[in-house]
Write an enzyme that holds these catalytic residues in place. Structure first.
Site, PDB file in Angstrom:
ATOM      1  N   LYS A   1      55.580  44.370  40.736  1.00 46.93           N
ATOM      2  CA  LYS A   1      54.441  43.673  40.125  1.00 46.93           C
ATOM      3  C   LYS A   1      54.268  44.187  38.693  1.00 46.93           C
ATOM      4  O   LYS A   1      54.169  45.394  38.464  1.00 46.93           O
ATOM      5  CB  LYS A   1      53.191  43.954  40.967  1.00 46.93           C
ATOM      6  CG  LYS A   1      52.094  42.930  40.839  1.00 46.93           C
ATOM      7  CD  LYS A   1      51.028  43.207  41.894  1.00 46.93           C
ATOM      8  CE  LYS A   1      49.893  42.227  41.820  1.00 46.93           C
ATOM      9  NZ  LYS A   1      48.794  42.621  42.715  1.00 46.93           N
TER      10      LYS A   1
HETATM   11  O1  G3P Z   1      45.615  40.489  43.659  1.00 46.17           O
HETATM   12  C1  G3P Z   1      44.631  40.668  42.688  1.00 46.17           C
HETATM   13  C2  G3P Z   1      43.351  40.958  43.331  1.00 46.17           C
HETATM   14  O2  G3P Z   1      43.419  42.194  43.968  1.00 46.17           O
HETATM   15  C3  G3P Z   1      42.167  40.912  42.472  1.00 46.17           C
HETATM   16  O3  G3P Z   1      41.119  40.632  43.326  1.00 46.17           O
HETATM   17  O4  G3P Z   1      38.805  40.505  44.053  1.00 46.17           O
HETATM   18  O5  G3P Z   1      39.602  42.409  42.583  1.00 46.17           O
HETATM   19  O6  G3P Z   1      39.348  40.134  41.655  1.00 46.17           O
HETATM   20  P1  G3P Z   1      39.636  40.937  42.880  1.00 46.17           P
END
Ligand code: G3P
Length: 215
Positions: free
Chosen positions: A87
């Site tokens: 990633k």
């Molecule tokens: O895969 C990306 C993700 O982990 C971000 O999620 O909820 O932290 O915006 P969030």
């Protein structure tokens, strides 16, 4: 549409795998820190532990921001297990690294994507997956799902094989809308996948069937 779980929590990954609907896992440095995984050796071991639970792809994120550092880290991550996808953040050095890995046959997931232009660059560099963060766009009053629509149109126009991995997916309607638009993958917490199960008429209907079965 593939379902990935967005966590580094082994119990949750196992629960999703046991449901039989899990296609892969995404992690990031924040999710690893949330599980208290510290130190390079422990982090690498944790990725291998995740690969042992699931059969699909496992995204492992580099923390370098320069090309040489990303290449070194990414090659070490890719060597850990055949399921690992490296990633890489959507920055200039990251695009170079994605191109490098693409030519070496190492699979990549371009993360922190917030615009169609960024997604176009990721595809041109040969990313295996592109990760637009729809929830974080919604958080700043910008329609995250529109970005998925735009990327779908652009990738279909030119036949890019990069898979659209909708990330920062927070709730069941995000999942449904991504499926309607044609995202290739959604990655979300276990709670969002579990929420797809729920309907009050299912619960009422089952209770009735079970009661009638006793008559
Ligand atoms: O895969 C990306 C993700 O982990 C971000 O999620 O909820 O932290 O915006 P969030």
């Amino acid at each position: 549409m593939k379902f990935f779980i967005d966590t580094a929590n082994l119990a949750q990954i196992k629960e999703a795998q046991d449901m039989g609907v899990l296609d892969g896992v995404t992690t990031n440095p924040s999710l690893m820190a949330k599980e208290g995984i510290k130190g390079q050796d422990n982090i690498l071991k944790h990725y291998v532990d995740i690969c042992k639970i699931v059969t699909g792809d496992v995204s492992a994120e580099v923390i370098s921001t320069d090309f040489e550092g990303m290449v070194k880290e990414g090659e070490a991550l890719a060597a850990l297990h055949s399921q690992i996808v490296v990633k890489i953040p959507m920055i200039k050095e990251g695009v170079k690294a994605i191109k490098y890995f693409s030519e070496k046959g190492i699979r990549t997931n371009c993360t922190l994507v917030f615009s169609a232009g960024q997604a176009l660059l990721a595809a041109k560099a040969g990313a295996t997956y592109v990760s637009p963060f729809i929830g974080r766009l919604d958080d700043v009053s910008t329609d995250g799902l529109s970005l998925i629509e735009d990327i779908r149109v652009i990738y279909d126009n030119f036949g890019y094989e990069t898979e659209i991995l909708a990330a920062s997916v927070r709730h069941p309607m995000h999942i449904i809308e991504c499926a309607k638009i044609g995202a290739d993958v959604v990655t979300c917490p276990l709670s969002a996948i579990a929420a797809l199960l729920k309907h009050p008429l299912t619960d009422i209907g089952l209770a009735q069937f079970l009661a009638d079965a006793k008559k």
